[in-house]
Structures are given as C-alpha cells and as structure tokens.
Design an enzyme around this catalytic site. Structure first.
Site, short mmCIF file in Angstrom:
data_model
loop_
_atom_site.label_atom_id
_atom_site.label_comp_id
_atom_site.label_asym_id
_atom_site.label_seq_id
_atom_site.Cartn_x
_atom_site.Cartn_y
_atom_site.Cartn_z
N HIS A 295 -19.60 -11.53 51.06
CA HIS A 295 -20.54 -11.04 51.42
C HIS A 295 -20.78 -11.42 52.92
CE1 HIS A 295 -22.61 -10.66 47.56
NE2 HIS A 295 -21.56 -11.48 47.15
N CYS B 166 -19.24 -6.64 48.41
CA CYS B 166 -19.07 -7.23 47.18
C CYS B 166 -18.89 -6.02 46.12
CB CYS B 166 -19.90 -8.34 46.78
SG CYS B 166 -19.05 -9.34 45.90
N GLU C 214 -22.96 -10.34 54.79
CA GLU C 214 -24.41 -10.66 55.37
C GLU C 214 -24.81 -12.05 55.41
OE1 GLU C 214 -23.51 -9.34 52.15
OE2 GLU C 214 -24.65 -10.01 50.73
N1 GLN Z 1 -20.03 -8.17 39.61
C1 GLN Z 1 -18.98 -8.15 40.61
C2 GLN Z 1 -18.15 -9.37 40.24
O1 GLN Z 1 -18.49 -10.37 39.62
C3 GLN Z 1 -19.53 -8.09 42.19
C4 GLN Z 1 -20.33 -9.32 42.45
C5 GLN Z 1 -21.31 -9.28 43.61
O2 GLN Z 1 -21.58 -8.38 44.00
N2 GLN Z 1 -21.88 -10.53 44.08
O3 GLN Z 1 -17.04 -9.35 40.81
#
Ligand code: GLN
Length: 548
Positions: free
Chosen positions: A512, A383, A514
């Site tokens: 994600h 992410c 994970e």
């Molecule tokens: N802050 C970033 C976004 O909003 C990544 C979000 C995250 O890593 N969950 O896109």
C-alpha cells in the site's frame, strides 16, 4: 520540564467532528515549536483492532510500519506530524480488556476483585505512560462522544492522570455549534450541555474548539465561555475548510497553540510554517487539473480510501495540479455495455484500483484495468489493484483463460494469485492473520519503479494474504509483464509494470504505497502516476517541476 505534558482531546455533541484532524493539526503546531510530540488514539470499541471491521463501519484501516492495523486517524497523525507511529499509538477498549483479563488469568490480581476503577483505568493510564519516554507532549485523543457509556473509563483515566500532573495537562473539548436557519442563529446549547456532561465526569476543559460552518458571533462566544467557566479567549473556532491541510494554519492564526503553551508556562516563539503554507497554496490554487477514476466497491464512503485520496492530493500539489477524483462503483461497472464504459472513462486521465477484499465488484475492477491497459490510460494498482492487474494480464495478454485469484475462485484453472504453500488461512482465526507492516523490496534496475524511487531497496507497508503465484511468474514475464520489485527472500513479486514502449504508465504494487505519502514528501509511485496523467491531459510535465 518536570515530566511530559498531556494534551487531551475530547469530543462532544456529535461524532465525525474532525477531532482527528484537530488533534493532528495541534500535534503539527507543537512539533513546529520544537517539542517532541507523540499522539495516542483511544478507541472505546471492544474490537482488539479495526482490522476485522467492515469499511462501512470504520473507514480505512491504516497500517503502521510495525504492522498494526489502526484507526484512520493515525493516518492523519502520520501525515501532519511527518513521523512513523507504532501500535502503541492506537489503543482500543478491546486491547485494554484483553490484557487485563490475561493478567487476571495469570493470577496477577490474586485475592482481588478486578474492577473498572481502579484496574481498567490504571491499564489505560499505563498505555499513556508507555509513550512518555520519547515525548515532551503526549497528545491523547479520546474517540467517541462525551456521554457515551463506552468512553467513560477513558475519561475517568485521563481525569485521574491530570490530578497527578498539575500544570502539565490541557483538556481541549471539540464540539459542534450548529446554525439553525429557521431561527437565523448559531445555537450554543448543545455545546453547553456537552461541557456540563464533561464537568459531571470531573473534567473542566481548558478550551473549547467549536466546529461551525460560519464564524462565531460575539454573543455565541460569550455564552459558550460563560457556561463553560472559561474566558472568552479560550473559545476557538475550527471552521469548515476546503482542504484539511488548512486546519493547522487556521488554528495557529487564532493562537490555539500559543494558548496551550502559555497555559503550560512554556516559551512561545514563532514557528516557521512557510513550507506548509506553500503546500496549502498549491492545494488550493493549482494551475492544472487531472481527473482520476478511483474504482472500488466502497465509493459511497470516501473514508474507506482515505490514504489513497490524500496521497493523490500530496502528489498533485507537488505537480501544481488539482486531482478531481471520479469515484467509480465497480459493481455497477460489471453489467455496463461497452459504450457505457467508454462514456464513463471519457475525459479520465488516470485509472486507480485500490486495495480490497471479497468478490463483490472484482470483475468490474478487472474491466477498468483492461480498459486502462488497452486504451493506454495511466494505471496505478494498489494491493488488490495489483493482483487484479496480474489476473487481467494473464487472461487477456498471456491467454490464460479463467485465470483468477483463489480468494475469488477456488477452482480456477490458473491460480495466478494464491496463498503460498503452508499459509493456512484461518488457523489462527481472522484477526491479525494477514501479511502486515513494512518489509524491504528490491527494485530492478532499468525499470519504471527504479527510476521513480531512485533506490535499490525500499521499505513499504503491506496488508494482504494472497500473493502473485511464483510458478506463473516466468510465463507472464515472457508475455511482457515486468516484475520490477520483489521481496528479497522468497522473491515474491511486489511491483509489476508494463514497459514504456507498450504503455505510458502501467504500474501496480502489492504493498500500500498510499500509507507512506506525506504532504511535503509525496510518494514516488503516486508522483509517477500523476505525471503520466498530466501528460495525458495535454500538459508537458518536464517544464513543471519542481514547484518549490
Ligand atoms: N484481498 C487481497 C489479499 O488478501 C488484497 C488485500 C488488499 O488489497 N489489501 O491478498
């Protein structure tokens, strides 16, 4: 069976007792007995969901397939049970109040005074009933500690429900039995008081599960049983263990699952747990070790990256490898001299940058990514870890000076990560405005990602607002960045990687990964990353798999 069974798990004495792990473990054991088990976590706080909470308050926000932002215990449930859960498995007091107040405004209670009992409690019971169609056992964990004001309506609701399901409920109370070194004794008084508190509310537990750092003495067990109105065989121990995955085996050894089934008059057979036992053996006694630097700003709170940590354990077990995590505080990394950075990453076999929000520590993360790319250390980005990999590549390979995400620099000359046109940020307020939940991703043949998954299309979970800006894609691809996975409708980049000739393993995902790793089915992306880390540590991986 004349209706579902209810296993209620409450906690006493202190928080952070590992009730979630106990609940997940019992769910696992009952499932292995052939029962259909659905867990439900009640969180007594007033937020509608944990999505708006700081990780220091709450730890990780676990995202389900249907895009619910939930308590991290749902991660444990999914991992132990091996099933995908939905929003219906995590209910907060905030949600209960919100739906009750909406009903009141719609006039559904016209003429009545809306009260905690019976209206709020009925709403709580309704949430339990919602899960029953698909379950033999509903596993209900009540968050918080008995004696808290805010958990009272939940306890009252399960008390009422138990009256309607005679012979089909089981109350398990998890408590702490501390060892007081000056007295040289295990102390049972806090447990006694906590059970008294529960009985004041009208709940007589069927069994006590004691957390303790040492075995319970006969005397301690006798006292707890006596003051809890229970036979001694209803007092169980959840000892401190090296790996949380040992807990189901420990509970099974003591016969907790058997005791529950006998209370319900259900047949008791011997479940086959051999695959889990093998997994635990590989976690506890692996042949190899790799060191992975996890670079984030919440490294002082391991719960903030819970699923990432567990995913590393799962993939490590598959590769017969212990994963030593070196937590790197990315804020500190920002001001370090070059030699200090080198010393920090000395002996590290892989670098991982997980998800995150907000500016703090971002330049430190970019520095870690740059180090991994230039020094050919295996890199996995998740992410934010993907967005920053794109920024790092744009700045230092494609020559786009000052490239950034508009989340951190609204006036960057090269917004390689940005909101999409029409994505009005806070129009609806903060809660639930992210891109959430599972959606399909198309993989490009011939890439590392494709080789890892072995599929054309995969389903992965998201929790983010910002995207890889489509108009920079071609330029970055020309500079050597491979977009190996994309969202099929708008073709938004979902996975980026560097080709094998350039780097042994450099791969980052907008989703994600994970959240979908399970003990017995580790995530392909984590496996690929650890395989590369293992190679870097000097182990030839080809000879290692599968371990069976
Ligand atoms: N802050 C970033 C976004 O909003 C990544 C979000 C995250 O890593 N969950 O896109």
């Amino acid at each position: 069976m004349n209706g579902p069974f209810y296993l209620f798990i409450t906690g006493g004495v202190v928080s952070s007792l590992g009730k979630g792990i106990a609940t997940a473990s019992l769910g696992f054991l009952l499932k292995r007995r052939g029962l259909r088990v659905i867990p439900l976590k009640f969180d007594p706080y007033l937020n509608v969901d944990p999505g708006t909470m700081n990780p220091f308050q709450h730890g990780e926000v676990f995202v389900t397939e249907d895009g619910a932002e939930t308590d991290l215990d749902l991660g444990h449930y999914e991992r132990f049970l091996g099933t995908n859960l939905t929003q219906t498995s995590n209910v907060t007091a905030g949600q209960i109040y919100a739906s009750l107040i909406q009903k009141e405004r719609r006039g559904e209670f016209l003429g009545q005074t809306v009260q905690v009992v019976p209206h709020l409690t009925e709403e709580i019971i309704h949430r339990i009933h919602l899960l029953e169609q698909q379950a033999d056992v509903v596993l209900v964990e009540v968050g918080g500690t008995v004696g808290d004001i805010e958990s009272l309506p939940f306890l009252e609701a399960i008390r009422q429900l138990s009256l309607k399901a005679p012979g089909r409920t089981f109350f398990l109370h998890v408590t702490l039995v501390p060892y007081v070194s000056t007295a040289g004794e295990l102390k049972t008084k806090p447990t006694q008081h906590s059970v008294q508190k529960l009985r004041e509310i009208g709940i007589q537990p069927h069994a006590i599960l004691c957390r303790s750092d040492r075995p319970l003495s006969q005397e301690a067990r006798r006292k707890i049983a006596l003051f809890s109105n229970l036979p001694e065989e209803a007092v169980f121990l959840e000892p401190d263990v090296e790996s949380i995955y040992e807990v189901p085996l420990m509970l099974h050894e003591q016969g907790v699952d058997r005791y529950i089934l006998e209370t319900w008059n259900l047949p008791v057979d011997s479940p086959d747990l051999s695959d889990w036992e093998r997994f635990v053996q590989r976690v506890l006694h692996p042949q190899h070790t790799v060191r992975i630097a996890v670079c984030g700003k919440y490294v002082h709170l391991k719960d903030a990256y819970k699923s990432v940590y567990e995913a590393l354990i799962h993939a490590g077990a598959e590769l017969n490898t212990r994963v030593e995590v070196q937590w790197v505080d990315t804020e500190a990394l920002e001001s370090m001299a070059e030699e200090e950075v080198e010393a920090l990453f000395e002996g590290v076999h892989g670098v991982l940058v997980p998800g995150g929000f907000g500016r703090r520590g971002v330049e430190g993360k970019i520095r870690a990514i740059r180090y991994a790319r230039e020094q050919r250390v295996p890199y996995l980005g998740l992410c934010l870890g993907m967005q920053l990999a794109v920024i790092e590549f744009a700045r230092h390979v494609a020559g786009l000076e000052g490239a950034h995400s508009t989340e951190f620099d609204r006036h960057t000359p090269h917004p390689v990560i940005d909101l999409l046109p029409g994505q009005d940020l806070f129009e609806k307020g903060y809660g639930g405005t992210l891109r959430l939940g599972a959606s399909p991703i198309r993989l490009k043949t011939g890439t590392q990602a494709y080789a890892l998954y072995g599929h054309n299309v995969v389903l992965e979970r998201h929790r983010h607002r910002y995207e890889f800006t489509p108009r920079y894609r071609e330029m970055l691809e020309r500079a050597g960045l491979v977009v190996s996975g994309e969202e099929p409708i708008q073709r938004l980049p979902e996975i980026v990687e560097l080709p094998g000739e350039v780097h042994p393993f450099f791969l980052a995902t907008q989703f994600h990964a994970e959240f979908k790793s399970r003990p017995l089915t580790p995530h392909p992306v984590f496996l690929g990353f650890l395989r590369a880390a293992l190679e870097r540590s000097g182990v030839s991986v080809a000879a290692e798999e599968p371990t069976g």
